[in-house]
Design an enzyme around this catalytic site. Sequence first.
Site, PDB file in Angstrom:
ATOM      1  N   ALA A  80      14.705 -30.039  22.456  1.00 45.71           N
ATOM      2  CA  ALA A  80      13.400 -29.026  22.012  1.00 45.71           C
ATOM      3  C   ALA A  80      13.775 -28.085  21.237  1.00 45.71           C
ATOM      4  O   ALA A  80      14.689 -27.324  21.393  1.00 45.71           O
ATOM      5  CB  ALA A  80      12.372 -28.622  23.478  1.00 45.71           C
ATOM      6  N   THR A  91      20.360 -20.972  15.999  1.00 43.54           N
ATOM      7  CA  THR A  91      21.681 -20.047  15.392  1.00 43.54           C
ATOM      8  C   THR A  91      22.501 -20.730  17.014  1.00 43.54           C
ATOM      9  O   THR A  91      23.111 -21.774  16.696  1.00 43.54           O
ATOM     10  CB  THR A  91      21.014 -18.945  15.205  1.00 43.54           C
ATOM     11  OG1 THR A  91      20.144 -18.499  14.608  1.00 43.54           O
ATOM     12  CG2 THR A  91      22.632 -18.240  15.287  1.00 43.54           C
ATOM     13  N   GLY A 102      26.800 -13.952  16.948  1.00 45.82           N
ATOM     14  CA  GLY A 102      26.681 -15.353  15.853  1.00 45.82           C
ATOM     15  C   GLY A 102      26.877 -16.726  16.766  1.00 45.82           C
ATOM     16  O   GLY A 102      27.131 -17.205  17.194  1.00 45.82           O
ATOM     17  N   GLU A 108      26.438 -15.981  31.360  1.00 46.09           N
ATOM     18  CA  GLU A 108      27.710 -15.308  29.555  1.00 46.09           C
ATOM     19  C   GLU A 108      26.818 -15.086  28.663  1.00 46.09           C
ATOM     20  O   GLU A 108      27.321 -13.856  28.378  1.00 46.09           O
ATOM     21  CB  GLU A 108      28.720 -16.066  30.131  1.00 46.09           C
ATOM     22  CG  GLU A 108      30.023 -15.732  29.233  1.00 46.09           C
ATOM     23  CD  GLU A 108      30.949 -14.745  30.180  1.00 46.09           C
ATOM     24  OE1 GLU A 108      31.453 -14.851  30.771  1.00 46.09           O
ATOM     25  OE2 GLU A 108      30.859 -13.605  29.747  1.00 46.09           O
ATOM     26  N   GLU A 114      18.315  -7.399  11.827  1.00 50.33           N
ATOM     27  CA  GLU A 114      17.131  -8.123  11.967  1.00 50.33           C
ATOM     28  C   GLU A 114      15.641  -7.593  10.745  1.00 50.33           C
ATOM     29  O   GLU A 114      16.102  -6.257  10.332  1.00 50.33           O
ATOM     30  CB  GLU A 114      16.001  -8.754  13.332  1.00 50.33           C
ATOM     31  CG  GLU A 114      16.826  -8.776  14.309  1.00 50.33           C
ATOM     32  CD  GLU A 114      17.500 -10.074  14.272  1.00 50.33           C
ATOM     33  OE1 GLU A 114      16.334 -10.624  13.520  1.00 50.33           O
ATOM     34  OE2 GLU A 114      18.277 -11.289  14.875  1.00 50.33           O
ATOM     35  N   LYS A 132      21.451  -5.327  27.511  1.00 49.18           N
ATOM     36  CA  LYS A 132      22.861  -5.345  28.776  1.00 49.18           C
ATOM     37  C   LYS A 132      23.591  -4.679  29.373  1.00 49.18           C
ATOM     38  O   LYS A 132      24.208  -4.909  30.559  1.00 49.18           O
ATOM     39  CB  LYS A 132      23.919  -5.734  26.549  1.00 49.18           C
ATOM     40  CG  LYS A 132      23.307  -6.532  26.497  1.00 49.18           C
ATOM     41  CD  LYS A 132      24.018  -6.308  24.525  1.00 49.18           C
ATOM     42  CE  LYS A 132      23.326  -7.611  23.412  1.00 49.18           C
ATOM     43  NZ  LYS A 132      24.185  -7.569  22.650  1.00 49.18           N
ATOM     44  N   GLY A 136      21.806  -9.752   6.460  1.00 50.43           N
ATOM     45  CA  GLY A 136      21.954 -10.593   8.127  1.00 50.43           C
ATOM     46  C   GLY A 136      22.344 -10.195   9.007  1.00 50.43           C
ATOM     47  O   GLY A 136      21.801 -10.907  10.179  1.00 50.43           O
TER      48      GLY A 136
END
Length: 445
Positions: free
Chosen positions: A43, A13, A312, A129, A190, A205, A187
């Site tokens: 990779a 993603t 996202g 970041e 999870e 975080k 979506g």
Amino acid sequence: MRKVTLGLVGGGTVGGGVYQAIKKNGALMGSRLGVQLTIAKIAVRKLKKARAVKMPASILTSNWRDVVDDPAIEVVVELMGGVKLAREVVRAALENGKSVVTANKALLAAHGEELFQIAGKYGVNLYYEASVAGGIPIIKVLREALIGNRISSIYGILNGTCNYILTRMSREPIEFNAVLKQAQELGYAEAEPSLDVDGFDAAHKTGILASLAYGFWVDQHDVHVEGIRGLSRLDIGFADQLGYVIKLLGVIKQDPEKPRRSGQGFQPIQASVYPALIPKSHVLANINGVFNAVFVRGDIVGDTLYCGHGAGQDATASAVLSDIGDAALDLKWETSNRIPPFVPHERSGAVRPMDEVVSRYYVRLNVMDKPGVFARISAILADAGIGISSIIQPEGHGGRVVPVILMIYDAANKRMGDALKTIAKLDAVKGKPVMIRVEQFDPNE
Ligand SMILES: NC(=O)c1ccc[n+]([C@@H]2O[C@H](COP(=O)([O-])OP(=O)(O)OC[C@H]3O[C@@H](n4cnc5c(N)ncnc54)[C@H](OP(=O)(O)O)[C@@H]3O)[C@@H](O)[C@H]2O)c1
């Protein structure tokens, strides 16, 4: 123009988003920075996998060592996720003298301190970041824009899945499990939702933000975590009647006024994640759906708010590009020291144990509707030195057992928890008391 060659480990993603974004805006970004960006290798786990973002087969490899050990690659972008192998990849890249960009909050929460030390030892940087609040440039805000401020508090809506679920529960007659199921179908959550709904993702975080704001690496085990699984519509509804909304917040605070611990030159910080009542009038109350937001109070700047997509493909890629820009400038100017991504400057930094943290509370009790019950509850609280700011018995809940809401003044968490345990033992109190912290964002907090 200085050429900067990148290698990605992970083309899912976020990796796909980064590839796509560099294809779209890499030349623009390069001309702004005075560098020429090229992705030499990516990779992935499975070379043959069908991918939504098409990447040339010539740059794909199934061996991450091909990226990390390639002498032409100067910046490694780790976007594979997970902890164990990602740690190995990041360590190897740093030890090979390459700066690393990562979006991996779980990795930083578990091994950040070690990885920053390795980066320092090898004279390279580790940028992150995208690890907090996706597209919101909050890391850069804390490490650059607010560098001249002492941070007194940070409140973050840091998990889009939880914010989506709470927003739906506040607007529709729907309980947690039903919204979670729908969020999974859409979506937004999870299949294994625990990392999000039990607060761990927000805690990773929160730990990263706290570390950056206070200059010592916060051990993830010191971040107190409560998720949103236990929340009911009943409490969201009562909170609404009282003028509040409930949000899952990462809360980081330092009280500069209280006396310093003896022998310590640093006032311990609060670093925690929990659902909290926040006044509807506060800006954070209006951050809804999958949006994230971070409210930062600095002693010079005052109150600031940063809001945007917390996850996202594109939003996260935008944050990764910002780090790639920094790493590219390091190479262009041949320095690793413009503004290092993390500077450990607080040797006596410590997190205050949650038991000692002082909060305000919303408490809901289910009590037998008979005389004398309030008096007994008030006495237990008074004996514990806990003040009640109001007692509300919401209307329309007739019957033998009725809900009673207590709004409680500042009290230490342990003291409050112990008092509630005693209250729960009263014959007239049925079921487990509900306790939710209240955040008021007082200017002198
Ligand atoms: N998704 C978001 O919105 C978001 C937001 C902020 C931060 N992040 C963070 O970004 C990171 C990546 O997330 P994501 O959503 O992009 O994950 P993802 O879609 O699952 O992609 C992971 C990528 O890593 C590759 N990979 C896995 N194991 C590998 C191995 N042993 N060797 C080589 N490649 C390997 C996978 O290969 P295959 O493609 O062949 O399976 C895939 O391309 C995570 O740390 C996550 O926490 C994600």
